[in-house]
Scaffold this motif. Sequence first.
Motif, short mmCIF file in Angstrom:
data_model
loop_
_atom_site.label_atom_id
_atom_site.label_comp_id
_atom_site.label_asym_id
_atom_site.label_seq_id
_atom_site.Cartn_x
_atom_site.Cartn_y
_atom_site.Cartn_z
N GLN A 50 0.83 -1.21 0.00
CA GLN A 50 0.00 0.00 0.00
C GLN A 50 0.86 1.25 0.00
O GLN A 50 0.61 2.19 -0.75
N ARG A 51 1.87 1.25 0.85
CA ARG A 51 2.76 2.41 0.94
C ARG A 51 3.48 2.64 -0.39
O ARG A 51 3.57 3.77 -0.87
N ALA A 52 3.96 1.56 -0.99
CA ALA A 52 4.70 1.69 -2.25
C ALA A 52 3.78 2.13 -3.39
O ALA A 52 4.17 2.93 -4.24
N SER A 53 2.54 1.63 -3.41
CA SER A 53 1.63 2.01 -4.50
C SER A 53 1.21 3.47 -4.39
O SER A 53 1.10 4.16 -5.41
N VAL A 54 1.00 3.96 -3.18
CA VAL A 54 0.68 5.39 -3.00
C VAL A 54 1.88 6.24 -3.41
O VAL A 54 1.72 7.27 -4.08
N ALA A 55 3.09 5.81 -3.03
CA ALA A 55 4.30 6.54 -3.41
C ALA A 55 4.48 6.55 -4.93
O ALA A 55 4.90 7.55 -5.50
N LEU A 56 4.17 5.43 -5.58
CA LEU A 56 4.26 5.37 -7.04
C LEU A 56 3.28 6.34 -7.70
O LEU A 56 3.64 7.05 -8.64
N LEU A 57 2.06 6.38 -7.20
CA LEU A 57 1.08 7.33 -7.75
C LEU A 57 1.51 8.77 -7.53
O LEU A 57 1.34 9.62 -8.41
N ARG A 58 2.09 9.05 -6.37
CA ARG A 58 2.59 10.40 -6.09
C ARG A 58 3.72 10.75 -7.06
O ARG A 58 3.79 11.86 -7.59
N PHE A 59 4.63 9.79 -7.31
CA PHE A 59 5.73 10.01 -8.25
C PHE A 59 5.20 10.27 -9.65
O PHE A 59 5.63 11.21 -10.33
N LEU A 60 4.25 9.45 -10.11
CA LEU A 60 3.71 9.62 -11.46
C LEU A 60 2.99 10.97 -11.61
O LEU A 60 3.14 11.64 -12.63
N GLY A 61 2.24 11.36 -10.61
CA GLY A 61 1.55 12.65 -10.65
C GLY A 61 2.53 13.81 -10.71
O GLY A 61 2.38 14.74 -11.52
N THR A 62 3.57 13.75 -9.88
CA THR A 62 4.58 14.80 -9.88
C THR A 62 5.34 14.83 -11.20
O THR A 62 5.60 15.89 -11.76
N PHE A 63 5.67 13.64 -11.72
CA PHE A 63 6.39 13.56 -12.99
C PHE A 63 5.56 14.17 -14.11
O PHE A 63 6.08 14.97 -14.91
N LEU A 64 4.28 13.85 -14.19
CA LEU A 64 3.43 14.40 -15.26
C LEU A 64 3.29 15.92 -15.12
O LEU A 64 3.32 16.64 -16.12
N ARG A 65 3.17 16.40 -13.89
CA ARG A 65 3.07 17.85 -13.67
C ARG A 65 4.36 18.53 -14.10
O ARG A 65 4.34 19.53 -14.83
N GLU A 66 5.51 18.00 -13.64
CA GLU A 66 6.80 18.61 -13.99
C GLU A 66 7.08 18.52 -15.49
O GLU A 66 7.64 19.44 -16.06
N LEU A 67 6.67 17.43 -16.11
CA LEU A 67 6.86 17.28 -17.55
C LEU A 67 6.06 18.33 -18.31
O LEU A 67 6.56 18.94 -19.26
N THR A 68 4.84 18.56 -17.88
CA THR A 68 3.99 19.57 -18.52
C THR A 68 4.58 20.97 -18.35
O THR A 68 4.67 21.73 -19.32
N VAL A 69 4.99 21.29 -17.14
CA VAL A 69 5.56 22.61 -16.88
C VAL A 69 6.85 22.81 -17.69
O VAL A 69 7.05 23.86 -18.29
N ALA A 70 7.70 21.79 -17.73
CA ALA A 70 8.96 21.90 -18.48
C ALA A 70 8.69 22.07 -19.97
O ALA A 70 9.38 22.85 -20.64
N ASN A 71 7.70 21.36 -20.50
CA ASN A 71 7.37 21.51 -21.92
C ASN A 71 6.90 22.92 -22.23
O ASN A 71 7.30 23.50 -23.25
N VAL A 72 6.07 23.49 -21.39
CA VAL A 72 5.59 24.85 -21.61
C VAL A 72 6.75 25.85 -21.52
O VAL A 72 6.86 26.75 -22.35
N GLN A 73 7.63 25.67 -20.53
CA GLN A 73 8.76 26.58 -20.39
C GLN A 73 9.69 26.54 -21.60
O GLN A 73 10.12 27.58 -22.09
N VAL A 74 9.99 25.34 -22.08
CA VAL A 74 10.88 25.23 -23.24
C VAL A 74 10.20 25.78 -24.49
O VAL A 74 10.83 26.43 -25.33
N ALA A 75 8.90 25.56 -24.63
CA ALA A 75 8.17 26.11 -25.78
C ALA A 75 8.19 27.64 -25.75
O ALA A 75 8.39 28.28 -26.78
N LEU A 76 8.01 28.22 -24.56
CA LEU A 76 8.06 29.68 -24.45
C LEU A 76 9.46 30.21 -24.76
O LEU A 76 9.61 31.26 -25.38
N LEU A 77 10.49 29.47 -24.33
CA LEU A 77 11.86 29.88 -24.67
C LEU A 77 12.09 29.84 -26.18
O LEU A 77 12.73 30.73 -26.74
N ALA A 78 11.55 28.83 -26.83
CA ALA A 78 11.74 28.69 -28.27
C ALA A 78 10.98 29.76 -29.05
O ALA A 78 11.41 30.14 -30.14
N LEU A 79 9.87 30.25 -28.52
CA LEU A 79 9.06 31.23 -29.23
C LEU A 79 9.52 32.66 -29.03
O LEU A 79 9.09 33.55 -29.76
#
Length: 166
Positions: A50-79
């Motif tokens: 249970q502990r590991a599965s909650v930690a995995l979901l937390r990791f995936l959520g953070t990864f997707l959020r950071e990936l989205t933010v990084a994509n937007v930042q790099v796109a703004l730099l390119a534009l």
Amino acid sequence: MSGFLLNVLLAVVWALLSGDVNLRELGVGFGLGYLLLRLFPDALGTRAYQRASVALLRFLGTFLRELTVANVQVALLALRARPNLNAMIFSVPLRPHTDLSLTLLTATVTLMPGSVVLGFDAGRTRMYMHGIGLASPDEARAGVKNVERLLLDFLPAPAGGRGGAA
């Protein structure tokens, strides 16, 4: 029996009892089995799962959020007409890692637009990176340390016993 295997077994039993073994029934069975394991973690010995599965979901959520933010930042730099790339090479101190956790950390950080892992020191205690669009090396280090902490929360600890899930 590990918690994950018990959860898979419950999913298969659910699908067999429903009379239709397909991906939907297996998914429903997996979800219901997870809820059952969540209700009785001590009786079924699945508290670590249970502990590991909650930690995995937390990791995936953070990864997707950071990936989205990084994509937007790099796109703004390119534009921008005159982008201020603020490129830097910096190092990040690491906690002890297994080969799997070090590979996943490297892949996760490198997947973020604007960052590349360059290598490690001989003892694998420091990771060298290149990044663009960051305010400071300390900000970059904090982001990598956050990803490392979330990753080590759901992966097994190295053989030395340091790091990993507590």
